[in-house]
Design a protein around this motif. Structure first.
Motif, mmCIF file in Angstrom:
data_model
loop_
_atom_site.group_PDB
_atom_site.id
_atom_site.type_symbol
_atom_site.label_atom_id
_atom_site.label_comp_id
_atom_site.label_asym_id
_atom_site.label_seq_id
_atom_site.Cartn_x
_atom_site.Cartn_y
_atom_site.Cartn_z
ATOM 1 N N PRO A 44 0.831 -1.212 0.000
ATOM 2 C CA PRO A 44 0.000 0.000 0.000
ATOM 3 C C PRO A 44 0.865 1.262 0.000
ATOM 4 N N GLY A 45 0.547 2.181 -0.905
ATOM 5 C CA GLY A 45 1.281 3.426 -1.026
ATOM 6 C C GLY A 45 2.528 3.331 -1.896
ATOM 7 N N GLN A 46 2.892 2.140 -2.330
ATOM 8 C CA GLN A 46 4.083 1.945 -3.155
ATOM 9 C C GLN A 46 3.753 1.754 -4.632
ATOM 10 N N GLU A 47 2.484 1.887 -4.979
ATOM 11 C CA GLU A 47 2.073 1.665 -6.359
ATOM 12 C C GLU A 47 2.686 2.722 -7.277
ATOM 13 N N PRO A 48 3.251 2.289 -8.420
ATOM 14 C CA PRO A 48 3.784 3.273 -9.373
ATOM 15 C C PRO A 48 2.652 3.928 -10.154
ATOM 16 N N GLU A 49 2.966 4.992 -10.846
ATOM 17 C CA GLU A 49 1.989 5.633 -11.726
ATOM 18 C C GLU A 49 1.581 4.647 -12.815
ATOM 19 N N PHE A 50 0.335 4.695 -13.203
ATOM 20 C CA PHE A 50 -0.148 3.849 -14.289
ATOM 21 C C PHE A 50 0.521 4.269 -15.586
#
Length: 107
Positions: A38-44
């Motif tokens: 959670p919170g580490q997702e890269p930009e799409f």
């Protein structure tokens, strides 16, 4: 026509869709799905390549697959090609599905 290559932290998904204006062409979608904390997702990142030539050199793994696809397509256009067959052991479930569909439609 979809293929899912699943592993422990995500999946690589392929989908081929026909091009209604060109029977020798298709749209080929590729999704790389990964798990992130959670919170580490890269930009799409949505990247579009108008043809396979513009894609070459961006991913060695897929370059190899696409090279195979180009050769298969060439073979399917030869005068000696009459029909595709499934692998009799590894793809038996697919063959059985088509046999069942045929039996419902034509028996």
């Amino acid at each position: 026509n979809a293929v899912f290559l699943v592993n422990y932290n995500g999946a690589l998904c392929y989908r081929a869709r026909p091009d209604s204006l060109n029977p020798g062409s298709c749209y080929f979608d590729i999704w790389s799905l990964c798990r992130y904390a959670p919170g580490q997702e890269p930009e799409f990142d949505h990247t579009f390549f108008p043809d396979v030539q513009s894609f070459k050199g961006t991913n060695p793994f897929l370059d190899q697959d696409f090279g195979n696809l180009e050769r298969v397509q060439e073979g399917m256009q030869s005068r000696s090609f009459t029909a595709a067959r499934t692998n009799p052991s590894q793809e038996r479930a697919i063959s059985h599905l088509h046999e069942m569909i045929d039996s419902y439609l034509y028996d």
